[in-house]
Structures are given as structure tokens and as C-alpha cells.
Motif scaffolding. Structure first.
Motif, mmCIF file in Angstrom:
data_model
loop_
_atom_site.group_PDB
_atom_site.id
_atom_site.type_symbol
_atom_site.label_atom_id
_atom_site.label_comp_id
_atom_site.label_asym_id
_atom_site.label_seq_id
_atom_site.Cartn_x
_atom_site.Cartn_y
_atom_site.Cartn_z
ATOM 1 N N SER A 98 0.863 -1.229 -0.088
ATOM 2 C CA SER A 98 0.057 0.160 0.198
ATOM 3 C C SER A 98 0.888 1.170 -0.037
ATOM 4 N N VAL A 99 0.374 2.377 -0.494
ATOM 5 C CA VAL A 99 0.856 3.670 -0.308
ATOM 6 C C VAL A 99 0.342 4.390 0.856
ATOM 7 N N ASN A 100 1.181 5.063 1.570
ATOM 8 C CA ASN A 100 1.292 5.786 2.847
ATOM 9 C C ASN A 100 1.535 7.361 2.328
ATOM 10 N N PRO A 101 0.821 8.312 2.929
ATOM 11 C CA PRO A 101 1.196 9.829 2.916
ATOM 12 C C PRO A 101 2.747 10.033 3.225
ATOM 13 N N VAL A 102 3.223 9.521 4.019
ATOM 14 C CA VAL A 102 4.834 9.732 4.418
ATOM 15 C C VAL A 102 5.386 9.456 3.118
ATOM 16 N N LEU A 121 1.419 -1.665 -9.869
ATOM 17 C CA LEU A 121 2.609 -1.531 -9.356
ATOM 18 C C LEU A 121 3.120 -0.582 -10.560
ATOM 19 N N ARG A 122 2.852 -0.755 -11.788
ATOM 20 C CA ARG A 122 3.561 -0.033 -12.906
ATOM 21 C C ARG A 122 2.950 1.442 -12.851
ATOM 22 N N ASP A 123 1.653 1.495 -12.158
ATOM 23 C CA ASP A 123 0.783 2.800 -12.032
ATOM 24 C C ASP A 123 1.152 3.554 -10.831
ATOM 25 N N VAL A 124 2.329 3.330 -9.981
ATOM 26 C CA VAL A 124 2.691 3.855 -8.903
ATOM 27 C C VAL A 124 2.496 5.352 -8.935
ATOM 28 N N ALA A 125 2.878 5.959 -9.907
ATOM 29 C CA ALA A 125 2.917 7.492 -9.908
ATOM 30 C C ALA A 125 1.424 8.036 -9.822
ATOM 31 N N LYS A 126 0.464 7.415 -10.364
ATOM 32 C CA LYS A 126 -0.965 7.646 -10.150
ATOM 33 C C LYS A 126 -1.288 7.389 -8.848
ATOM 34 N N THR A 182 -10.758 7.906 1.827
ATOM 35 C CA THR A 182 -11.387 7.210 2.833
ATOM 36 C C THR A 182 -10.531 5.818 2.723
ATOM 37 N N GLY A 183 -9.906 5.785 3.921
ATOM 38 C CA GLY A 183 -8.929 4.455 3.951
ATOM 39 C C GLY A 183 -7.835 4.628 3.356
ATOM 40 N N LYS A 184 -7.386 3.306 2.584
ATOM 41 C CA LYS A 184 -6.129 3.164 1.903
ATOM 42 C C LYS A 184 -6.108 3.113 0.581
ATOM 43 N N VAL A 185 -4.870 3.438 -0.245
ATOM 44 C CA VAL A 185 -4.653 3.078 -1.530
ATOM 45 C C VAL A 185 -3.596 2.033 -1.737
ATOM 46 N N VAL A 186 -3.943 0.887 -2.580
ATOM 47 C CA VAL A 186 -3.026 -0.236 -2.741
ATOM 48 C C VAL A 186 -2.639 -0.564 -3.994
ATOM 49 N N LEU A 187 -1.398 -0.805 -4.228
ATOM 50 C CA LEU A 187 -0.739 -1.444 -5.220
ATOM 51 C C LEU A 187 -0.814 -2.946 -5.459
ATOM 52 N N THR A 188 -1.329 -3.494 -6.584
ATOM 53 C CA THR A 188 -1.260 -4.754 -6.734
ATOM 54 C C THR A 188 -0.088 -5.189 -7.556
ATOM 55 N N VAL A 189 0.364 -6.162 -7.306
ATOM 56 C CA VAL A 189 1.595 -6.915 -7.886
ATOM 57 C C VAL A 189 1.512 -8.114 -8.392
ATOM 58 N N ASP A 190 1.873 -8.446 -9.828
ATOM 59 C CA ASP A 190 1.795 -9.275 -10.667
ATOM 60 C C ASP A 190 2.909 -10.462 -10.275
#
Length: 311
Positions: free
Chosen positions: A38-42, A287-292, A303-311
Motif C-alpha cells: 500500500s501507499v502511505n502519505p509519508v 505496481l506500474r501505475d505507482v505514480a498515479k 477514505t481508507g487506503k490506496v493499494v498497489l497490486t503486484v503481478d
């Protein structure tokens, strides 16, 4: 393997998808095939250089991880190949979880909650450990305590509400009007729309305040605490002036910097599998769209969290 590396400070565009070698687990470590991170603000502050916690680039961001054990180093018997695990390795050193594989000491991980998929499990470690360590380990919340949680619809906040309720507390939450029903659904007894109501005038005799907002929110929170109450801050832990003011007012000032902790992770797992805790995921990105993903997190109001999925 593919991993996300940044070679300079800057906006989300500095996050590059590159090919790197799969790491090998050292003694007591395990190699994890990452399924979600997941992506955290920090991480946005670190990426931009506003909070250069990792020093100068290049480095790989990421601490939240959920995945499957691929290999086990010598000297540990906590996991076997094929186990599903999750955790927050190495914080505040590089965790490197924005990648297809990551290594971590076995005691920085725990078995993934059986009732969660990898996406939701990856949303939990950083925010869950932050909430658990603040409310349980430091503030010592007990049944019947009155607990005020700021930004209750966000990453840490929405988990903190559920943990406080599981501990038997009476929970007062601040959130925007659009998140009121969501925060109520988490178990909050009262929800204050901070844009319409000054919580410092509406709330009194609180035992514990948990703050992730910062700025003047901390000092204003002192007014709602009873004598001897605890102010927990995950953003102003190094604020010596704020600490001095709180202690002068007869309060406990708890500056929290989250730590890897497999025992607390196991406690979170029990709450999840008992149906008393559920991380909320608002968006997922590959994962490739981490910049977005970073752009969305920086826009705020999630609301809640943003998560990166990894193939």
C-alpha cells in the motif's frame, strides 16, 4: 524482478519502473513474493524530499506488504515456503516493498489474516501498527475510556476507531460530513464534522486523543483532555514545544513513531479474523501505475487506503 526506484527527489514522475535482481534472504530472513503493497502519505513526503528520512536517492519506497513466502533463510522456523504473510519491514529504514519480491526478518512479519485477501492485508500494517501501538502500548486504553480520534475516515483513523471500540472505549471521531456514515459504520459513538463544529468546544473529559493532523490541532486537543489524559500524536512526535505545553497542563504527551512488531501484527490478525477490524481500500493501482497512486494520495480526502497490486 520489477521494482520502483527513484533516482532524484521530485513529483510522482520520479518513480521509475526498473528491472533489478531478486534479493536473497539472509540468516533469519524470508523472501516474499509480493502480492500487494500500500501507499502511505509519508511516502509522498519522502519521495518529494520534504521529509528526507531515507537520505539521498536512489532508493525504493514502500513498507506495507502482503505476499507469499518463496524462500526461508537459515536460523528461523517461523514460516515455511508457501505461507501467506504480511507486515511492515525495517521502518524507518528502507522497506523496499514497491517491488515484486522483498526480503525481511521473519519477526517483522506475521501470518496474513485468513479472512483478508492480499489487497486488504497490505492496507493494514503501517496504519494498524500505528493505531495499536498508540492506543494499546502507550496510551493503555481501557473499557469505558473516552477516546477522541482525529481524521477518523483516513488511513490510520479508520483503523484506530475500530481498535478503540474493540478495547471497549467510547469513541468520538472527527471527520468531514461526507465520511460521517462511514465512520459511524466503524463503530464511532459520536462523529463531529470538523468543518462545521469546533471539537474543542463540543468535547470534554476525554481520556485519550489520537492525532494525525498536526499543525494547531494538537494544542487545541489539550483543552478536551481530562487532567492526566493522554495525547497521542503520530505527526508531532518530535515537537518539543508541544510536549512541554502538554506536560505543563498535566497531560501525558505520547509522540509515536511506528515500529515493526510481529506481536502487534498477530493481535491485529486476531481482531480481523474475529470480525472486529476491517481495513478499507478506496483505490487500487497496478505496481506500474505507482505514480498515479501517489497523485491520488497527495490530492487528499481519501477514505481508507490506496493499494498497489503486484503481478
Amino acid at each position: 524482478m520489477l521494482s520502483i526506484v527513484q533516482k532524484s527527489f521530485g513529483g510522482p514522475e520520479v518513480l521509475e519502473v526498473v528491472e533489478t535482481a531478486i534479493p536473497e534472504p539472509l540468516q533469519t530472513e524470508v523472501l516474499v513474493r509480493v502480492r500487494a503493497a500500500s501507499v502511505n502519505p509519508v511516502e509522498g513526503y519522502i519521495r518529494s524530499g520534504a521529509f528526507p528520512m531515507l537520505g539521498e536517492p536512489p532508493f525504493t519506497l514502500g513498507w506495507d506488504v502482503s505476499g507469499v513466502v518463496e524462500a526461508v533463510g537459515r536460523g528461523t522456523a517461523r514460516f515455511k515456503v508457501g505461507d501467506e504473510v504480511y507486515g511492515m519491514p525495517f521502518f524507518p529504514r528502507p522497506g523496499n516493498t514497491y517491488a515484486q519480491y522483498v526480503t525481511a526478518p521473519s519477526r517483522m512479519l506475521a501470518h496474513k489474516p485468513a479472512s483478508l485477501d492480499h489487497v486488504h492485508a497490505a492496507a493494514l500494517p503501517v496504519v494498524g501498527l500505528s493505531a495499536w501501538q498508540g492506543l494499546v502500548d502507550y496510551a493503555g486504553v481501557r473499557p469505558g475510556d473516552r477516546v477522541l480520534i482525529h481524521a477518523a475516515g483516513g488511513g490510520v483513523g479508520h483503523v484506530a476507531v475500530q481498535i478503540a471500540k474493540a478495547l471497549g472505549a467510547y469513541v468520538i471521531a472527527t471527520a468531514s460530513a461526507g465520511k460521517r456514515d462511514f465512520v459511524r459504520s466503524l463503530g464511532a459513538d459520536e462523529v463531529i464534522d470538523y468543518r462545521m463544529t469546533d471539537f474543542a468546544e463540543a468535547v470534554r473529559d476525554v481520556d485519550v486523543v489520537y492525532d494525525v493532523v498536526g499543525e494547531d490541532n494538537g494544542e487545541r486537543s489539550f483543552a478536551v483532555l481530562r487532567l492526566g489524559g493522554a495525547f497521542v500524536t503520530a505527526v508531532d512526535h518530535g515537537n518539543a514545544e508541544l510536549r512541554a505545553k502538554g506536560e505543563a497542563a498535566g497531560l501525558r504527551f505520547i509522540g509515536l513513531a511506528v515500529e515493526p512488531d510481529h506481536t502487534a501484527l498477530e493481535a491485529l490478525t486476531r481482531l480481523v479474523d474475529e470480525g472486529r477490524l476491517r481495513p478499507y481500500v478506496s483505490r487500487t493501482f497496478e505496481l506500474r501505475d505507482v505514480a498515479k497512486a501517489h497523485q491520488v494520495v497527495e490530492e487528499g480526502g481519501l477514505t481508507g487506503k490506496v493499494v498497489l497490486t503486484v503481478d
